[in-house]
Design a protein around this motif. Structure first.
Motif, short mmCIF file in Angstrom:
data_model
loop_
_atom_site.label_atom_id
_atom_site.label_comp_id
_atom_site.label_asym_id
_atom_site.label_seq_id
_atom_site.Cartn_x
_atom_site.Cartn_y
_atom_site.Cartn_z
N GLY A 12 6.76 0.54 -14.83
CA GLY A 12 8.17 0.25 -15.03
C GLY A 12 9.11 1.18 -14.29
N ARG A 13 8.58 2.06 -13.49
CA ARG A 13 9.42 3.06 -12.79
C ARG A 13 9.47 2.82 -11.29
N ALA A 14 9.57 1.56 -10.86
CA ALA A 14 9.60 1.22 -9.44
C ALA A 14 10.74 1.92 -8.70
N ARG A 15 11.88 2.02 -9.33
CA ARG A 15 13.02 2.69 -8.68
C ARG A 15 12.74 4.17 -8.43
N LEU A 16 11.96 4.77 -9.29
CA LEU A 16 11.58 6.17 -9.10
C LEU A 16 10.73 6.33 -7.84
N VAL A 17 9.94 5.31 -7.52
CA VAL A 17 9.13 5.35 -6.30
C VAL A 17 10.05 5.43 -5.08
N GLY A 18 11.07 4.57 -5.05
CA GLY A 18 12.03 4.62 -3.95
C GLY A 18 12.72 5.97 -3.86
N TRP A 19 13.11 6.50 -5.01
CA TRP A 19 13.77 7.81 -5.03
C TRP A 19 12.83 8.89 -4.50
N ALA A 20 11.59 8.88 -4.96
CA ALA A 20 10.62 9.91 -4.53
C ALA A 20 10.38 9.83 -3.02
N LEU A 21 10.30 8.62 -2.48
CA LEU A 21 10.10 8.49 -1.04
C LEU A 21 11.31 9.00 -0.26
N GLU B 241 10.49 17.52 3.34
CA GLU B 241 10.58 17.38 4.79
C GLU B 241 9.22 17.69 5.42
N GLY B 242 8.82 16.86 6.34
CA GLY B 242 7.54 17.06 7.00
C GLY B 242 6.37 16.40 6.30
N ALA B 243 6.62 15.80 5.13
CA ALA B 243 5.54 15.11 4.42
C ALA B 243 5.12 13.90 5.24
N SER B 244 3.85 13.80 5.50
CA SER B 244 3.33 12.69 6.29
C SER B 244 2.83 11.60 5.35
N LEU B 245 3.73 10.70 4.99
CA LEU B 245 3.40 9.65 4.03
C LEU B 245 3.49 8.28 4.69
N PRO B 246 2.62 7.36 4.33
CA PRO B 246 2.71 6.00 4.86
C PRO B 246 3.75 5.17 4.10
N TRP B 247 4.98 5.62 4.12
CA TRP B 247 6.08 4.99 3.40
C TRP B 247 6.24 3.52 3.79
N HIS B 248 5.89 3.21 5.02
CA HIS B 248 6.10 1.85 5.54
C HIS B 248 5.18 0.83 4.87
N ARG B 249 4.18 1.29 4.14
CA ARG B 249 3.25 0.38 3.45
C ARG B 249 3.76 -0.04 2.07
N ILE B 250 4.94 0.42 1.68
CA ILE B 250 5.48 0.13 0.36
C ILE B 250 6.59 -0.92 0.50
N LEU B 251 6.44 -2.01 -0.28
CA LEU B 251 7.33 -3.16 -0.18
C LEU B 251 7.86 -3.57 -1.55
N ARG B 252 8.79 -4.51 -1.54
CA ARG B 252 9.28 -5.07 -2.80
C ARG B 252 8.18 -5.88 -3.46
N ALA B 253 8.37 -6.23 -4.71
CA ALA B 253 7.35 -6.95 -5.49
C ALA B 253 6.97 -8.30 -4.88
N ASP B 254 7.90 -8.91 -4.14
CA ASP B 254 7.62 -10.20 -3.52
C ASP B 254 7.09 -10.06 -2.10
N GLY B 255 6.80 -8.83 -1.68
CA GLY B 255 6.25 -8.58 -0.35
C GLY B 255 7.29 -8.39 0.73
N ARG B 256 8.56 -8.42 0.36
CA ARG B 256 9.62 -8.26 1.36
C ARG B 256 9.91 -6.79 1.64
N ILE B 257 10.34 -6.56 2.86
CA ILE B 257 10.82 -5.23 3.25
C ILE B 257 12.14 -5.00 2.52
N ALA B 258 12.32 -3.82 1.96
CA ALA B 258 13.51 -3.54 1.14
C ALA B 258 14.76 -3.25 1.97
N PHE B 259 14.60 -2.83 3.21
CA PHE B 259 15.75 -2.54 4.06
C PHE B 259 16.47 -3.83 4.43
N PRO B 260 17.77 -3.77 4.67
CA PRO B 260 18.49 -4.97 5.12
C PRO B 260 17.93 -5.47 6.45
#
Length: 118
Positions: A38-47, A52-71
């Motif tokens: 239930g804390r999906a918004r916290l995931v966005g906040w944490a990302l 700085e310098g954290a090497s995370l595959p942030w691009h693999r995280i999407l909305r629940a329907d599979g859409r990219i969250a960016f406009p």
């Protein structure tokens, strides 16, 4: 972000780091696997506030329907689409087929959340 990362954010970032190349997960799925259902918004906040310098595959995280969250058409949208394409993840009209590219199938996620079926 300050040098100190909250325990919740650390669990989220550790979970994001586990999403393998060529797979995607939703914000909600990451939260659930991190033990924070239930804390999906916290995931966005944490990302957004990852150290700085954290090497995370942030691009693999999407909305629940599979859409990219960016406009659509934004720099973030275009960058995420390119990064996913490099991993051979098909993005069609801003959406990824979660049944094909999803990190964990619903049954295994249910097992993580609720334990094995009786």
């Amino acid at each position: 972000m300050s040098a100190a990362v909250s325990p919740e954010a650390q669990r989220i970032l550790s979970t994001v780091a586990r999403v393998p190349r060529g797979r995607v997960a939703s914000y909600g799925q990451v939260a659930a696997v991190a033990g924070l259902p239930g804390r999906a918004r916290l995931v966005g906040w944490a990302l957004r506030h990852a150290p700085e310098g954290a090497s995370l595959p942030w691009h693999r995280i999407l909305r629940a329907d599979g859409r990219i969250a960016f406009p659509e058409g934004s720099d973030g949208y275009l960058r995420q689409s390119r990064l996913l394409a490099r991993e051979r993840v098909a993005v069609e009209r801003g959406r990824v087929d979660l049944s094909r590219y999803g990190w964990q199938r619903a049954a295994s996620l249910d097992a993580l959340l609720w334990g094995p079926a009786d």
